[in-house]
Write a protein that holds these residues in place. Sequence first.
Motif, PDB file in Angstrom:
ATOM      1  N   THR A 142       0.749  -1.064  -9.020  1.00  0.00           N
ATOM      2  CA  THR A 142       0.229  -1.243  -7.655  1.00  0.00           C
ATOM      3  C   THR A 142      -0.569  -2.536  -7.545  1.00  0.00           C
ATOM      4  O   THR A 142      -0.472  -3.254  -6.549  1.00  0.00           O
ATOM      5  CB  THR A 142      -0.659  -0.038  -7.256  1.00  0.00           C
ATOM      6  N   ILE A 143      -1.347  -2.825  -8.588  1.00  0.00           N
ATOM      7  CA  ILE A 143      -2.108  -4.083  -8.588  1.00  0.00           C
ATOM      8  C   ILE A 143      -1.150  -5.272  -8.607  1.00  0.00           C
ATOM      9  O   ILE A 143      -1.340  -6.256  -7.872  1.00  0.00           O
ATOM     10  CB  ILE A 143      -3.063  -4.141  -9.801  1.00  0.00           C
ATOM     11  N   GLY A 171       1.886  -9.875  -3.420  1.00  0.00           N
ATOM     12  CA  GLY A 171       1.726  -9.961  -1.970  1.00  0.00           C
ATOM     13  C   GLY A 171       0.948 -11.211  -1.565  1.00  0.00           C
ATOM     14  O   GLY A 171       1.104 -11.721  -0.466  1.00  0.00           O
ATOM     15  N   GLN A 172       0.089 -11.672  -2.460  1.00  0.00           N
ATOM     16  CA  GLN A 172      -0.718 -12.866  -2.171  1.00  0.00           C
ATOM     17  C   GLN A 172      -0.025 -14.152  -2.600  1.00  0.00           C
ATOM     18  O   GLN A 172      -0.142 -15.182  -1.939  1.00  0.00           O
ATOM     19  CB  GLN A 172      -2.070 -12.759  -2.880  1.00  0.00           C
ATOM     20  N   ARG A 195       0.157  -5.999  -5.318  1.00  0.00           N
ATOM     21  CA  ARG A 195      -0.841  -6.666  -4.468  1.00  0.00           C
ATOM     22  C   ARG A 195      -0.920  -8.165  -4.802  1.00  0.00           C
ATOM     23  O   ARG A 195      -1.052  -8.994  -3.905  1.00  0.00           O
ATOM     24  CB  ARG A 195      -2.220  -6.048  -4.686  1.00  0.00           C
ATOM     25  N   THR A 217      -6.487   4.290  -4.065  1.00  0.00           N
ATOM     26  CA  THR A 217      -6.336   3.082  -3.250  1.00  0.00           C
ATOM     27  C   THR A 217      -7.589   2.218  -3.324  1.00  0.00           C
ATOM     28  O   THR A 217      -7.518   0.999  -3.454  1.00  0.00           O
ATOM     29  CB  THR A 217      -6.065   3.472  -1.777  1.00  0.00           C
ATOM     30  N   VAL A 272      -8.152  -5.384  -7.793  1.00  0.00           N
ATOM     31  CA  VAL A 272      -7.557  -6.645  -7.332  1.00  0.00           C
ATOM     32  C   VAL A 272      -8.665  -7.658  -7.056  1.00  0.00           C
ATOM     33  O   VAL A 272      -8.584  -8.818  -7.450  1.00  0.00           O
ATOM     34  CB  VAL A 272      -6.686  -6.411  -6.066  1.00  0.00           C
ATOM     35  N   ASN A 273      -9.713  -7.188  -6.409  1.00  0.00           N
ATOM     36  CA  ASN A 273     -10.855  -8.049  -6.122  1.00  0.00           C
ATOM     37  C   ASN A 273     -11.457  -8.602  -7.416  1.00  0.00           C
ATOM     38  O   ASN A 273     -11.826  -9.773  -7.506  1.00  0.00           O
ATOM     39  CB  ASN A 273     -11.894  -7.249  -5.333  1.00  0.00           C
ATOM     40  N   VAL A 316      -7.716   0.468  -6.656  1.00  0.00           N
ATOM     41  CA  VAL A 316      -6.777  -0.658  -6.685  1.00  0.00           C
ATOM     42  C   VAL A 316      -7.400  -1.856  -5.965  1.00  0.00           C
ATOM     43  O   VAL A 316      -7.380  -2.979  -6.469  1.00  0.00           O
ATOM     44  CB  VAL A 316      -5.422  -0.265  -6.051  1.00  0.00           C
ATOM     45  N   ASP A 317      -7.989  -1.600  -4.792  1.00  0.00           N
ATOM     46  CA  ASP A 317      -8.649  -2.679  -4.031  1.00  0.00           C
ATOM     47  C   ASP A 317      -9.707  -3.372  -4.886  1.00  0.00           C
ATOM     48  O   ASP A 317      -9.776  -4.597  -4.951  1.00  0.00           O
ATOM     49  CB  ASP A 317      -9.337  -2.118  -2.778  1.00  0.00           C
TER      50      ASP A 317
END
Lengths: 450, 280
Positions: B54-55, B61-62, B58, B178, B185-186, B181-182
């Motif tokens: 999932t990471i 996605g960037q 993300r 979720t 990623v941060n 994961v946020d």
Amino acid sequence: MPLNNRDLIGKVKPEVKSFTFYISPSWKIFKKNPYITFVSLQIVMATLLTHSVFADEYHYNNMLIGDRASGLAGAYSAIADDPSGLFYNPAGIVYATTSNISANMNAYNVSQTRYKDVLGGQDWVRTSAALVPNFFGITQPLGSGTLGFSYAVTDSILEDQDQTFNDIPTAGTKFTMNFNNQTTVNNIGPSYALAFNDKISIGLTLYGYNRTEEKIASQSFDFPNTETNNIYHWENVYSSVSEYGINPILGFMITPIEKVSLGLTLSKIVLLHSSTKTQQSCATSYLEETSTGAVCQPNSFNRIELASNSKRKYPFTLNLGAAYFASKTLMVSSSVWIYEAMNLNKSPLVNAAAGLEYYISSRFAIRMGGYTNFANTPKLAQNAVNEFNEHIDIVGGTMSLSHFTRTSSITFGAAGTYGRGQAQVVDGNTKIQDVEYLGASIFISASNSF
Amino acid sequence: MIQRPALTTLVLTISLLFSSAIQADENFRSRAHHENSNTDISEDIDAEIRFGKTIAARILGQFPLYENEKLAHYINLVGKSLALYASRDEIDYHFAVLDADFINAYSAPGGYIFVTKGAIKAMRDESELAAVLAHEIAHITEKHIVKEFKIKGKEKSATSGISQILGSSQSSAQVLFTQAVDNAVNKLMKEGFKQNDEFESDKVALTLLAATGYDPKAMYRYLKRIQKLTIQEEKKSGQKPTHPPTSKRLKTLNRIAKNDGLNKLKLPKGKKRFAKYAIK
């Protein structure tokens, strides 16, 4: 009709005082006139109906919250490192060993209160049974502290009963009464806790508080074998109480020396809104001893409605707890609650609890404890009449078994309570009844960490 | 009125309690059942891979993937060669190049490793590419993210199942997953790993390089080269550094190489092969 709502008198005395009694037979009249026996019985029943018998307003420590805390009989303010800590001591949640935890508990509570020798030598028995999902809590780290949210039901009563007194010796007839009482006290809100360092943490839970009571009392009496014939009486009383407020709990957790933890909490419920409503309806054929201004006039249908927004006051509560973590498998804890006096009917009070936790293995733990739930009312004075409070001191014991997996646990537990005390349920005379209280609850709880 | 000795005792007690210099052992609060979560089970690996995947999604996605099949194949060959000597053989590693001009590399739990196009441009040989990949592999073998976010699998037992149903924990778990994961990623993209985690990864990477047959000094060379470039990039973008100061890392690398005798090893740099795939 003589229906005296004691609960309402305690809460909104100025408004409701006016409808307390209009029939008040003296024992002198009772002795000379058999019809007054009927009246006395009515009063007895009316008074009984309106007493709040289940451990609620007369006690502060009515329901245990959370699986581990319940197993330890509520002696949890010096531990408080799982979601139920949000209720017992929010400062403890910083010591949670996993980041995110949710916990939930369901309890089935039953109780029986026996008022001895109330009516013609017969006991009056009231029972309550309720299945209560009484706690949900979740915590997770946020910023440099821990955020939590929890929901706790600190009292729940569900009485739904009928009782008939047959062959009452003095009256030679029977009384039928039906009674329904639903009372729930909810606390819901967020918490945040911070650790100053490894020795001190502070936490605050800001609960929104809600108490809802709804009582319906109905009684009928038929007395055919008298000189006047066809005496009847019917009465129904509905009362509801709705209170909203806040219940802030400020907690501190201190580690003075290794293996010892101390907890301290300060709390007070402050009502922001209160609404009380009473409807009383009655019909009677009784002709004698009716006072002026009575609600229930003979040979007619009568109804009265009363409402109030008076807010009652709750006590300031101080809780002190201590826990000794002897090893990873053994821990003992204790807790003391100190409540301030509120008025003449609410005495200062101290309750206490102690608990023990022992791990049989890394998968199973047993917990046990004992606690007090003393009456917050003064003892009944001898030779007095119309005492509005009952006084029942209750003690309880708990035991639970938990099974752990890596990220979850299930706990089964049981609690038993026993109380003795006194109450005065017959108005207008000095007789005091002995009261015996028995309660039991079983609970199942689950917690998950993520 | 408080007497002076009593006041002194009170002040001393309060000072002691608020002092973090003398610390009590907080482990005493740990209970026996916490030992259950200290051993790894297969569900932990599944949870880690799910979390890492999932990471990775993300991150992609960037920054899109750099479309160069040969280069992608090449870094996978280098990376998987290193992974053969890494400590966690249960992880299937995936390596990819991000179409981004700045210099950085990322690793997500479960074996997902990304290197930016800018980082590859700054490399001079295969051993330097291996050094960067080894450093990222080390973050995964040492479970830095897994430990920080306490990623654990659910034990497939009756108790676990019942507690999930009773606790209605499925939706809570999804929300918290979720959120985690946020946060992860941060952490990867903005905050960076803890300094100790970075130094640990450098240390593990040196050994891994040598074990695989690459010149362990490649790490030092590469960091020294990009030292100025990364500072300039950070100033330009205004972004906080995601790694400890390079000077500090270089010192530590030197010390480790000396202590472990790695500085004396003469191992290949793979300059020619790297030149075939190098981004101009």
